[in-house]
Design a protein around this motif. Structure first.
Motif, PDB file in Angstrom:
ATOM      1  N   PRO A  58       0.849  -1.179   0.000  1.00 36.68           N
ATOM      2  CA  PRO A  58       0.000   0.000   0.000  1.00 36.68           C
ATOM      3  C   PRO A  58       0.895   1.243   0.000  1.00 36.68           C
ATOM      4  O   PRO A  58       1.973   1.218   0.585  1.00 36.68           O
ATOM      5  N   LEU A  96       0.088  -7.849  11.578  1.00 34.93           N
ATOM      6  CA  LEU A  96      -1.069  -8.169  10.728  1.00 34.93           C
ATOM      7  C   LEU A  96      -1.680  -6.922  10.114  1.00 34.93           C
ATOM      8  O   LEU A  96      -2.650  -7.011   9.383  1.00 34.93           O
ATOM      9  N   LYS A  97      -1.134  -5.756  10.452  1.00 38.39           N
ATOM     10  CA  LYS A  97      -1.715  -4.518   9.937  1.00 38.39           C
ATOM     11  C   LYS A  97      -0.843  -3.961   8.815  1.00 38.39           C
ATOM     12  O   LYS A  97       0.375  -4.155   8.825  1.00 38.39           O
ATOM     13  N   PRO A  98      -1.469  -3.279   7.866  1.00 39.82           N
ATOM     14  CA  PRO A  98      -0.689  -2.763   6.728  1.00 39.82           C
ATOM     15  C   PRO A  98       0.069  -1.488   7.092  1.00 39.82           C
ATOM     16  O   PRO A  98      -0.135  -0.435   6.497  1.00 39.82           O
ATOM     17  N   ILE A  99       0.935  -1.599   8.089  1.00 38.65           N
ATOM     18  CA  ILE A  99       1.693  -0.431   8.533  1.00 38.65           C
ATOM     19  C   ILE A  99       3.145  -0.848   8.744  1.00 38.65           C
ATOM     20  O   ILE A  99       3.447  -2.024   8.826  1.00 38.65           O
ATOM     21  N   SER A 100       4.017   0.160   8.852  1.00 38.03           N
ATOM     22  CA  SER A 100       5.388  -0.117   9.249  1.00 38.03           C
ATOM     23  C   SER A 100       5.394  -0.243  10.770  1.00 38.03           C
ATOM     24  O   SER A 100       5.039   0.702  11.471  1.00 38.03           O
ATOM     25  N   ILE A 157       2.693 -13.743   9.002  1.00 38.48           N
ATOM     26  CA  ILE A 157       3.521 -13.396  10.157  1.00 38.48           C
ATOM     27  C   ILE A 157       4.485 -14.512  10.520  1.00 38.48           C
ATOM     28  O   ILE A 157       5.232 -14.397  11.470  1.00 38.48           O
ATOM     29  N   ARG A 161       4.033  -8.381   3.208  1.00 41.79           N
ATOM     30  CA  ARG A 161       3.216  -8.386   4.410  1.00 41.79           C
ATOM     31  C   ARG A 161       2.134  -7.306   4.395  1.00 41.79           C
ATOM     32  O   ARG A 161       0.959  -7.586   4.630  1.00 41.79           O
ATOM     33  N   ALA A 162       2.524  -6.079   4.077  1.00 38.20           N
ATOM     34  CA  ALA A 162       1.576  -4.978   4.145  1.00 38.20           C
ATOM     35  C   ALA A 162       0.480  -5.107   3.087  1.00 38.20           C
ATOM     36  O   ALA A 162      -0.700  -4.884   3.378  1.00 38.20           O
ATOM     37  N   ALA A 222      -1.794  -7.725   4.208  1.00 37.36           N
ATOM     38  CA  ALA A 222      -2.583  -7.307   5.373  1.00 37.36           C
ATOM     39  C   ALA A 222      -3.828  -6.533   4.957  1.00 37.36           C
ATOM     40  O   ALA A 222      -4.869  -6.601   5.597  1.00 37.36           O
ATOM     41  N   TYR A 280      -6.251   1.337   7.672  1.00 36.21           N
ATOM     42  CA  TYR A 280      -6.582   0.627   6.434  1.00 36.21           C
ATOM     43  C   TYR A 280      -7.006   1.573   5.314  1.00 36.21           C
ATOM     44  O   TYR A 280      -7.361   1.130   4.237  1.00 36.21           O
TER      45      TYR A 280
END
Lengths: 272, 335
Positions: free
Chosen positions: A8, A105-109, B73, B92-93, B96, B126
């Protein structure tokens, strides 16, 4: 095929949200805040007494007369309001109870999340500087330097904060391997207070120790901004002093990234 | 088109073996003996978009390890995973953004925040468009009955309330796939039913693909058409729930209450006594070789009975039998 997959696009919004939330969270522990401000008043007063007594019996160093040393220790106390916070302890806590998995599990750094969260927490405490300063002024006189000096101090303080963040982050990262960090952390806190010049300006140290301190990052956290504030580091030396701070920031930042990656790798390989 | 593809997934954990006591601890500092534990041993399966699959296995079977590899993960030791075309651990992102996860034992909400603000934070994380966010939130509030505790900090919620909050939180960004890891653990009957209704609706109305791991097989009977059964790190069954029932549910139980209590042994040809207490006798028989009416006749010939009932195997007892005996296709059964 993999190359075509993009993560993202980077957005600042979540990190502002994390910081705002951390500020709000800190604000809920109001009682803490008042005792903190109250203790500042006492400590400022005690430190003034100590320095007055010491200066009465010893020759003052040439560039740190009594009013400068009282300014130094008062500003150091106020800086401590934000510098003494371990703003990344959430990392160690979340490693300990395993909830760090949900961060991944989150789309963050994830490291930026900890940075934003910790900085939000620190910003709330930074707000306390104003009332604390007002109270401190009741018992001591604090020198106010020129605007240029204040700006240099602000920049130097900010870099010092980032260095402190890296050190705290690194300490909390050791929890990837040991899960128990309080002993190391205590030693580092003590070293920062002493060797960083938070308690006593480094000029009072024996010469040999001053040489050692020159090769450690702690002075960049407290001593450099404080010496800029009281004018021991004059405008002609700002550039050099801040360059040294930036060098430490680069070194510690690079180490933090490497250690973080190794730790995160361990999590994803070993499952925590 | 498969939305999840796991091929020959394998995960081996390596851990340090330490001798007992202080001596062992000191020794471990210098010489480390490693022990390898295979958690997942060559698991393969595929899921089509919109499926709702139960991923079932006893404790330590490798369920959670598989889920962690699918969510990105945990890196597999070998094998490949594609989730919506993406290798989860490499991206991963991006992955997610496509998935939602609910852990029954671990909240993903923010403990110190009221539920409403937790959701606001998820909106920022999100990047959920505002109108979509409002629409979803209103919808979830209604079916999960969240309104009453939207202003309560998460740490003060009861387990049932927290789980409902967690479900809403996991679904706000319209994930294509949701992983539910024991979502009904510790919940009371009413809360369980609310959660099951929600899962069924999300799957049906939104076409969300769902992988559900659970120990509560009532969840599975209520929700899943297909189950993947895993034991000791391997898939031992993958197919419709009904087939498992018909293949493996070969044995029914005839429960007979004798007219008078007897401690003497009851022997009926074609059935085994699995339980005998006072006047109640449980007779287990294979429905393929013994007809129920024939068995009843044999019992009434030998004993005077006051009551009887035939108990069909439930999925729970079938799965329990597979765990203890291992899965082998029952022989002599046309498939």
């Amino acid at each position: 095929m993999n190359a075509s997959i993009r993560g993202p696009r980077f957005r600042f919004e979540p990190y502002f949200a994390f910081a705002a939330r951390a500020m709000a969270r800190e604000a809920t522990y109001r009682f803490d805040v008042f005792t903190n401000i109250g203790s500042i008043l006492v400590r400022v007063y005690l430190l003034r007494m100590v320095w007055v007594a010491l200066y009465a019996h010893n020759a003052a160093p040439r560039d740190l007369p009594l009013h400068a040393i009282i300014t130094y220790s008062t500003v150091a106390l106020l800086m401590g309001l934000v510098m003494d916070i371990d703003q990344t302890r959430a990392l160690h806590e979340r490693l300990h109870d395993g909830s760090i998995a949900t961060d991944f599990l989150k789309p963050i750094s994830v490291p930026l999340y900890y940075f934003a969260d910790g900085t939000g927490e620190v910003l709330f405490h930074a707000l306390l500087i104003v009332p604390s300063l007002a109270l401190a002024l009741l018992v001591v006189h604090v020198d106010v330097p020129s605007f240029g000096t204040l700006a240099a101090f602000g920049l130097s303080f900010f870099i010092g904060y980032l260095i402190g963040f890296c050190i705290n982050f690194l300490l909390n990262c050791t929890a990837f391997w040991t899960l128990e960090i309080s002993a190391v952390q205590m030693i580092v806190t003590w070293l920062t207070g002493l060797l960083g010049g938070e308690l006593v300006p480094l000029v009072f140290f024996p010469e040999a120790l001053q040489h050692v301190v020159a090769f450690l990052p702690f002075a960049s956290m407290f001593s450099t901004p404080l010496l800029i504030y009281v004018g021991v580091i004059g405008p002609e030396r700002y550039l050099g002093a801040i360059a040294v701070q930036l060098l430490w920031l680069a070194i510690l930042g690079a180490i933090a990234i490497v250690v973080w990656r190794a730790g995160a790798q361990r999590i994803v390989v070993q499952g925590g | 088109m498969a939305i999840i593809e796991a091929t020959d997934l394998r995960k081996v954990f390596r851990s340090v073996v330490r001798g007992p006591g202080l001596g062992g601890a000191v020794r471990a500092l210098f010489a480390r003996d490693h022990e390898e534990k295979v958690a997942v041993e060559g698991v393969s399966f595929g899921l089509d978009a919109g499926e709702l699959v139960g991923y079932i296995g006893p404790n330590g079977a490798g369920k959670s390890t598989t889920i962690k590899m699918l969510t990105g993960i945990l890196v597999p030791t070998s094998g490949t995973v594609r989730v919506a075309g993406i290798a989860p651990f490499d991206h991963r992102a991006a992955n997610a953004q496509n998935i939602g996860v609910v852990f029954g034992q671990r909240s993903q909400l923010y403990w110190d925040l009221p539920l409403r603000e937790s959701f606001e934070l998820l909106r920022a994380i999100y990047d959920i468009p505002l109108d979509r966010f409002r629409q979803n939130l209103a919808h979830f509030c209604e079916i999960l009955d969240l309104e009453r505790f939207m202003g309560t900090p998460v740490r003060q919620l009861s387990l049932g309330e927290r789980m409902r909050g967690d479900f809403a939180g996991a679904m706000l960004h319209d994930p294509k796939i949701v992983y539910l890891d024991e979502p009904t653990i510790g919940l009371d009957v009413i809360a369980k039913e609310a959660i099951r209704t929600f899962i069924a609706e999300v799957n049906r109305e939104r076409g969300t693909t769902v992988i559900l791991t659970t120990h509560d097989l009532a969840d599975v009977e209520r929700l899943c058409r297909r189950i993947v059964l895993i034991d000791e790190g391997r898939v031992i069954y993958d197919g419709p729930l009904e087939r498992l029932r018909s293949e493996y549910g070969t044995h029914r139980t005839l429960v007979v209450t004798l007219a008078e209590a007897s401690s003497s042994e009851v022997v009926i040809p074609g059935a085994t006594v699995v339980h005998h207490e006072m006047s109640v006798v449980h007779l287990r028989f294979d429905r393929r070789t013994t007809a129920a009416e024939e068995l009843i006749r044999r019992v009434t010939e030998r004993h005077t009975i006051s009551d009887l009932a035939i108990v069909e195997p439930d999925i729970e007892s079938i799965v329990r039998r597979i765990y203890t005996d291992g899965y082998a296709r029952p022989e002599a059964l046309p498939s």
